[in-house]
Design a protein around this motif. Sequence first.
Motif, PDB file in Angstrom:
ATOM      1  N   VAL A   1      28.192   1.848  72.464  1.00 24.53           N
ATOM      2  CA  VAL A   1      27.245   1.797  71.731  1.00 24.53           C
ATOM      3  C   VAL A   1      27.026   1.681  70.035  1.00 24.53           C
ATOM      4  CG1 VAL A   1      24.985   3.017  71.056  1.00 24.53           C
ATOM      5  CG2 VAL A   1      25.769   2.961  73.469  1.00 24.53           C
ATOM      6  N   ALA A   2      28.020   2.523  69.633  1.00 24.57           N
ATOM      7  CA  ALA A   2      28.079   2.423  67.983  1.00 24.57           C
ATOM      8  C   ALA A   2      28.542   1.105  67.540  1.00 24.57           C
ATOM      9  CB  ALA A   2      29.267   3.666  67.606  1.00 24.57           C
ATOM     10  N   ARG A   3      29.634   0.462  68.066  1.00 20.73           N
ATOM     11  CA  ARG A   3      30.359  -0.745  67.811  1.00 20.73           C
ATOM     12  C   ARG A   3      29.255  -2.020  68.118  1.00 20.73           C
ATOM     13  NH1 ARG A   3      36.225  -1.075  69.902  1.00 20.73           N
ATOM     14  NH2 ARG A   3      36.624  -2.637  68.393  1.00 20.73           N
ATOM     15  N   LEU A   4      28.460  -2.063  69.122  1.00 22.44           N
ATOM     16  CA  LEU A   4      27.357  -3.011  69.351  1.00 22.44           C
ATOM     17  C   LEU A   4      26.626  -2.920  68.249  1.00 22.44           C
ATOM     18  CD1 LEU A   4      26.849  -5.401  71.362  1.00 22.44           C
ATOM     19  CD2 LEU A   4      25.649  -3.744  72.781  1.00 22.44           C
ATOM     20  N   ALA A   5      26.289  -1.640  67.623  1.00 22.14           N
ATOM     21  CA  ALA A   5      24.996  -1.519  66.738  1.00 22.14           C
ATOM     22  C   ALA A   5      25.497  -2.271  65.603  1.00 22.14           C
ATOM     23  CB  ALA A   5      24.694  -0.146  66.379  1.00 22.14           C
ATOM     24  N   LEU A   6      26.647  -2.141  65.019  1.00 20.42           N
ATOM     25  CA  LEU A   6      27.262  -3.009  63.907  1.00 20.42           C
ATOM     26  C   LEU A   6      27.100  -4.286  64.110  1.00 20.42           C
ATOM     27  CD1 LEU A   6      30.272  -0.625  63.245  1.00 20.42           C
ATOM     28  CD2 LEU A   6      28.205  -1.124  61.496  1.00 20.42           C
ATOM     29  N   ARG A   7      27.349  -4.699  65.428  1.00 20.64           N
ATOM     30  CA  ARG A   7      27.460  -6.181  65.506  1.00 20.64           C
ATOM     31  C   ARG A   7      26.145  -6.899  65.834  1.00 20.64           C
ATOM     32  NH1 ARG A   7      32.508  -8.124  68.556  1.00 20.64           N
ATOM     33  NH2 ARG A   7      34.067  -6.538  68.013  1.00 20.64           N
ATOM     34  N   LYS A   8      24.942  -6.203  65.973  1.00 23.12           N
ATOM     35  CA  LYS A   8      23.680  -6.574  66.060  1.00 23.12           C
ATOM     36  C   LYS A   8      22.955  -6.452  65.070  1.00 23.12           C
ATOM     37  CE  LYS A   8      24.218  -8.412  70.231  1.00 23.12           C
ATOM     38  NZ  LYS A   8      23.991  -9.716  70.254  1.00 23.12           N
ATOM     39  N   GLY A   9      23.500  -5.953  63.691  1.00 19.41           N
ATOM     40  CA  GLY A   9      22.851  -6.238  62.634  1.00 19.41           C
ATOM     41  C   GLY A   9      22.802  -5.107  61.595  1.00 19.41           C
ATOM     42  N   ALA A  10      22.816  -3.879  62.304  1.00 14.18           N
ATOM     43  CA  ALA A  10      22.829  -2.528  61.522  1.00 14.18           C
ATOM     44  C   ALA A  10      23.795  -2.732  60.438  1.00 14.18           C
ATOM     45  CB  ALA A  10      22.984  -1.473  62.344  1.00 14.18           C
ATOM     46  N   LYS A  11      23.384  -2.380  59.070  1.00 16.19           N
ATOM     47  CA  LYS A  11      24.495  -2.036  58.090  1.00 16.19           C
ATOM     48  C   LYS A  11      25.203  -0.959  57.729  1.00 16.19           C
ATOM     49  CE  LYS A  11      24.821  -3.876  53.191  1.00 16.19           C
ATOM     50  NZ  LYS A  11      24.053  -4.175  52.070  1.00 16.19           N
TER      51      LYS A  11
END
Length: 634
Positions: free
Chosen positions: A308-318
Amino acid sequence: MNEKKYKVEIPDLEYYQRVINCQYACPVKTAAGSYVTAITDREYEKAYDFARMPNPFVYVCGRICDHPCETACRRGAIDEPIAICALKRTATDHHNLSLGHWLGLPLEKKREEKVAVIGAGPAGLSAANDLARLGYQVTVFEASPVASGMLYLGLPGYRLPRDIIKLEVDSILNLGVELKTNTPLGEGLNLEDLKRQKYKAIFIATGCTKSRDLNIEGANLDGVLKGVDFLLNINLGYRVELGKRVIVIGGGNVAMDVARSAIRKGTELESLSPEEMKDALEKARKALQQLVESEEEREKEMHIAMDVARLALRKGAKDVHLVCLESREEMPAHAWETEEAFAEGIVFHNRLGPKRILGRDGKVTGIETIRCSSVFDSEHRFNPTFIKGTEEFIEADSIILAIGQAADISFFKKEDGISITRQGLIEVNPDTLATTADGIYAGGDIAFGPRNVIAAIADGQKAARSIDSYLRGESKKRIRARMAVIKDHKMHEGYERIKRQKMPTLPLNRRIGIAEVELGFSDEQAIEEGKRCLRCNINTVFNGNKCILCGGCVDICPEYCYRMAKIEELEENEVLEKLVEARYGISFEKLKSESGLNRAMIKDEEKCIRCGLCAERCPTGAITMELFEYSERI
């Protein structure tokens, strides 16, 4: 004071199976040592056959398997275990895809009976694969628009490429398996309907697809998402708006995948300056939120939190933060996964628990945390303790809850006759996977809770065997085994000193979108890694008629595996009594008094590194090096 006694075992089939630690630990009994050795000899198609024979998801497992084989690997007692999972990927990467679906096992004659499989995840498709090979007409019913379950819906593409999943699924469907997607069990289709459609047996493998709720203030605010739902929406291509600052609650791999994926949407990692990356890393504190007591389930959820955490980074969260209860040392996620997440810029807040979620005008603004003094009690049970007065606020645009998964059992009716456990799972016979309803079986996460993919695959195979026995009215389990003498056995020069190879990964500034992070071994790396294998499937076999108890093997063994023991040092038991009677025709008591027969040669299998020096040294040829191979067939 009692003196230590040595236990005697008769080397039988199970003994030689247990000696191959990696294969014995594998839920589907993959001959890992055999494909590792084949890779070392550059026999890649042979390696693929060994890896594929017991596992219809061999490509998948070469990338995301929890590899219990590596945990059991005896090389780990010397330095580090063999990179078995990575070498499986090597075998699949070299496989000739033009060969089509795997033809290594013959298909049995078509049968009239129809079998329904509910759920197209690893357990369901594994069962479908084996049932089709046994000749049954198999239909798989899947609620979602795609097959493979959480392999597709729960794992980000950067961990498991979609073409790999399609390859595995197509191989199973090519056996004649019918797949019906967008067909959930419920009002339109129930178990009674399937029986009326002449399905003679049913296997339920719908998994744990529901996210657990977090019962704290503010959990229903706009901007609070559930981890599994987030992954499912992202992987199906739906738009998810996160904002710039995301907090993931949970310390598992789903949380990690979500966080790492979120950053890959819009704001790419390469847009972060070295100063911004450094600032993100400096903000790292320590973290976890686990609301499950099962050690195995906690480990599964730790992986979910990481995803979840790594996907959040990949989906635009800075700016992605991970809040969890455990310290970095206590987190049950794989160390490499936390290291990758950390390197990608995810900020860890260990030893913090969520107290309440705060918002304004119905929209989340952040979370209030409280410091956790301990996660486990004195008996190592999950029982977190918090420190009053340590509350602090962390700002956020979105909060993603990755704290566990649960099974959806809403489609069951009382008249189905299926018992449910107090954990909300289907009650099954662990040996057969039979439910309390005749002809209905269940396996995978819906029967045992969240587990790893290889365990689900094994459940599918077990269910297929049980259904076959149920429909045929007879039980059969096929284990094929062979022993073969190896002449002039040699290990690779310096094998005991070779270090474990490091998996090549994509550079940080290129980890965008669904680009796969792990790149796989080069051929040279794979061969070098394969040379480290201790070849536990090669055994020192003694011929008691030739042994003269000279002690030459004891003297030459570099690992001190052998010992010349007195007869009275052996633990007296029924096994030893029978062995002595069969070998000498006298009782154990009489043996102890017989001149020339009061010594025994004993060996510690755990220490043996298969160097073969004992066989070379033996003056009578009493010791031979013999290859043992076995497989469990459907």
